[in-house]
Design a protein around this motif. Sequence first.
Motif, mmCIF file in Angstrom:
data_model
loop_
_atom_site.group_PDB
_atom_site.id
_atom_site.type_symbol
_atom_site.label_atom_id
_atom_site.label_comp_id
_atom_site.label_asym_id
_atom_site.label_seq_id
_atom_site.Cartn_x
_atom_site.Cartn_y
_atom_site.Cartn_z
ATOM 1 N N MET A 149 -8.614 4.606 0.104
ATOM 2 C CA MET A 149 -8.479 4.446 -1.341
ATOM 3 C C MET A 149 -9.586 5.148 -2.119
ATOM 4 N N PRO A 172 0.795 -1.228 0.000
ATOM 5 C CA PRO A 172 0.000 0.000 0.000
ATOM 6 C C PRO A 172 0.831 1.284 0.000
ATOM 7 N N SER A 174 -4.942 10.225 1.066
ATOM 8 C CA SER A 174 -4.470 8.878 1.412
ATOM 9 C C SER A 174 -4.782 8.513 2.860
ATOM 10 N N ASP A 183 -9.696 -0.819 -5.180
ATOM 11 C CA ASP A 183 -8.277 -0.906 -5.521
ATOM 12 C C ASP A 183 -7.943 0.262 -6.451
ATOM 13 N N ALA A 195 1.969 1.886 -3.472
ATOM 14 C CA ALA A 195 0.824 2.295 -4.290
ATOM 15 C C ALA A 195 0.499 3.765 -4.075
#
Length: 194
Positions: free
Chosen positions: A97, A41, A93, A157, A44
């Motif tokens: 998500m 994460p 963040s 996602d 990402a």
Amino acid sequence: MQPQVSNSRAGQTWLRNYYAIRFAVAAVWVASAFTLARGMPAVAVAMLIAYPLWDALANFVDAHNNGGFAKNSTQAINVGVSTLAAVAVAAASVKGMNAMLGVFGVWALLSGLMQLATGVRRWNAYGAQWAMILSGAQSTLAGVFMVKMATGANGIDTLGRVAPYAGFGAFYFLVSALWLTAKGARSTPSANAV
């Protein structure tokens, strides 16, 4: 007359190289999204922040090499929008998500409109802008869909939703670079004959 042709050719060469670099960076980003960032994460999130930052930097350099912000107002706006988007993605963040996807969607919509306008503006000078115009229009629509998805179920996602969007962007940059390369190859013999 000759200096104008030379300047146009130099501008076309710059634009071709710029599009090729944008393709390469986007392709690496997409590949990393599907490999390196899977199940990580923090990576990402960093990638989702880096994407609009890269767009801001790329638009800044391109505008600088084409007469500055005074002659490239759409890119000046895009630099501001993309920089703010990176900050907003970082702030979102902490909320999750879905919040990041919503911010990214708003950015995709706004930066897509600016890319579309830049492509239209450049059409007369360089031609071969149809892929950039399509890319801008698709980015705008993708932004709307991302915002809509972000209001749905939690736990989306985000990187998985953004990676295909970035992949299409990479494709359009590649097409534009190849198109300008072919256009330059076609115009070189006739220019030498004159």
